[in-house]
Design an enzyme around this catalytic site. Structure first.
Site, PDB file in Angstrom:
ATOM      1  N   ARG A 113     -10.427 -11.299   1.984  1.00 37.59           N
ATOM      2  CA  ARG A 113     -11.328 -12.339   1.488  1.00 37.59           C
ATOM      3  C   ARG A 113     -10.674 -13.718   1.536  1.00 37.59           C
ATOM      4  O   ARG A 113     -11.362 -14.730   1.598  1.00 37.59           O
ATOM      5  CB  ARG A 113     -11.780 -11.985   0.074  1.00 37.59           C
ATOM      6  N   LYS A 163       0.833  -1.201   0.000  1.00 44.22           N
ATOM      7  CA  LYS A 163       0.000   0.000   0.000  1.00 44.22           C
ATOM      8  C   LYS A 163       0.868   1.252   0.000  1.00 44.22           C
ATOM      9  O   LYS A 163       1.980   1.246   0.535  1.00 44.22           O
ATOM     10  CB  LYS A 163      -0.873   0.042   1.265  1.00 44.22           C
TER      11      LYS A 163
END
Length: 507
Positions: free
Chosen positions: A359, A285
């Site tokens: 996920r 990120k």
């Protein structure tokens, strides 16, 4: 190490009283006592409890209106200090309540809670005689408005500002309604406390330790999978995401069994995303996006807080919480884009982006719930996609589901608690975007297709079998950048109150 100062959020002592206001005030120390009276639509009434209360402390309602011009806008505060020693209270607050609907009283309660932080006591006439839903909203607002995020000073965590010491609601109140609302608000505070713990303290093992402590306090059964057990049982998603961390992943199972439960009592399974810090992995990120990532375990914090409150609220169904805990780090052992991993249950997944790790850990826990726990309803909550924030902003979360009745019940619980949900579609045409040439499924859709929150939900659906399932994507609402209303900067605990309300109404 357990952190009792975080697991027992600082809160006020609550009392409801139908005694005359004069008697209530006489029993309290006036030196730091606040009296709060409502200003409804139409202004201060000429007769009734409010002008009588003002007269009791030496104020004339007409003079107050002329001098201070209080407004009825929900949450507006007009402060009237009184001379010390000459009145039974130190300060009078005129609080706008508008039409005294649940949403207006929640707003008014939050404003009042903020206004009396650090005071010894507040006696409030707000909400007297209102419907139970409105009284519940008032109590939630008062409790959460008075909450402050912890700070780390010295050797322990303490709230930034202590809440008001005592809250007395005077008039016609349903005491059980108020008390249950405070329990739900405290669950939100617990989730907030856990979410803002710095990640040099909070790792998967630390969260698992807090879960053990809360399980002992709350009458929950608990099981924790360490790295060895995860490998032995095939939790490939958790192991992949946590591979580069100095602290291995954990899976925690917590079980609430209500008194009198039988084999026919339905089980609800709640799965929470517990990424204790998210660097993005090898798809790292940017610095600005990484800064709030200590709150990326907010879903697990909410599930843990909900389980901890089940016994006190007499939740009538069996509830199992699964906390999927990992730290997504960067290192030589990190999982890579294009890797193929095997999730719990055997389905293979091609990794499209290591920053979509939530996920992956959730898929392990959902598959385990489907294959081993036989839930009547399976639900997950996660700070999953930036697309959810883009779609609905910071005040409402998308809910996806395979059962319209479950989705409708969750939406209704959200409306009752002010934690709003918006039903979103599982668009079948988008499922093809998850096809993989080398594995059973790719965990992200191809670039440029949009609908990221929907694609993430479609991926999770692959692991729930034929269960009645719902997915709450709290990426937008799970964090707040400001101190405002019921919210404090940092983790919001969104979902704790709505899930408890939903569970309480099951049978």
């Amino acid at each position: 190490m357990p952190a009792p100062e975080l697991l027992d959020p600082a809160s006020s002592a609550w009392t409801t009283s139908a005694e005359p206001l004069a008697d209530v005030l006489a029993d309290l120390d006036p030196t730091d006592l606040v009296l709060a009276v409502p200003v409804p639509t139409g202004g201060l009434p000429a007769t009734g409890a409010v002008p009588a209360a003002l007269a009791l402390v030496g104020l004339d309602a007409g003079d107050v209106v002329a001098a201070h011009e209080p407004t009825a806008k929900a949450g507006s505060i007009t402060r009237i200090p009184l001379v010390p020693g000459e009145r039974p209270v130190r300060t009078v607050l005129l609080v706008g309540v508008a039409d005294s609907s649940p949403s207006q009283l929640r707003t008014a309660g939050a404003a009042l809670g903020r206004a009396v932080k650090g005071r010894a006591a507040v006696v409030s006439l707000l909400g007297s005689g209102a419907a139970r839903a409105a009284q519940s909203a008032l109590a939630e607002g008062l409790a959460l408005g008075g909450y402050s995020s912890p700070r780390w000073v010295g050797d322990k965590a303490t709230p930034a500002t202590a809440p008001v010491g005592e809250i007395v609601l005077v008039g016609s109140f349903d005491d059980p309604t108020v008390r249950r609302s405070v329990v739900r608000a405290r669950a939100t505070m617990l989730a907030r406390n856990l979410a803002v713990v710095p990640s040099n303290i909070k790792n998967p093992a630390w969260v698992a330790a807090q879960a053990r402590t809360l399980a002992g306090r709350s009458g929950l059964d608990v099981r924790v999978w360490g790295e060895r057990e995860l490998k032995a049982e095939g939790f490939g998603g958790l192991l992949a995401v946590g591979a580069a961390s100095a602290t291995p992943p954990r899976l925690v199972q917590l079980d609430h069994v209500p008194a009198g439960a039988t084999a026919r009592t339905p089980r609800v399974v709640l799965v929470g995303k517990g990424i204790t810090f998210d660097t993005g992995g090898l798809d790292i990120k940017p610095a600005e996006a990484m800064l709030p990532m200590k709150t990326d375990m907010s879903g697990a914090a909410v599930v843990l807080a909900v389980l901890a409150a089940c016994r006190e609220l007499d939740v009538p169904v069996k509830v199992t919480g699964l906390l999927a805990l990992a730290e997504n780090g960067v290192g030589g052992a990190a999982y890579r884009p294009s890797d193929v991993i095997t999730q719990y249950g055997g389905r293979t997944v091609e990794i499209g982006n290591t920053d979509a790790e939530g996920r992956i850990v959730m898929a392990d826990a959902l598959a385990y719930a489907d294959l081993r726990l036989d839930p009547a309803v399976l639900l997950d909550v996660a700070t999953l996609t930036g697309a959810a924030r883009v779609a609905l902003g910071r005040s409402m979360a998308p809910v996806f589901g395979t059962d319209d009745a479950v989705t409708a019940a969750l939406v209704a619980a959200g409306e009752a608690t002010g934690e709003l949900l918006w039903p979103m579609p599982l668009v079948e045409d988008y499922r093809a975007g998850l096809d993989s040439d080398v594995a059973d499924i790719n965990h992200i859709a191809g670039s440029g297709g949009g609908g990221g929150s929907i694609s993430a939900a479609l991926f999770l659906r692959e692991f729930v079998g034929a269960r009645r399932w719902a997915h709450l994507d709290i990426a937008g609402v799970g964090r707040s950048d400001v101190d405002r209303g019921l919210l404090t900067k940092g983790g919001t605990g969104f979902g704790a109150r709505l899930l408890l309300t939903w569970l309480e109404e099951m049978s």
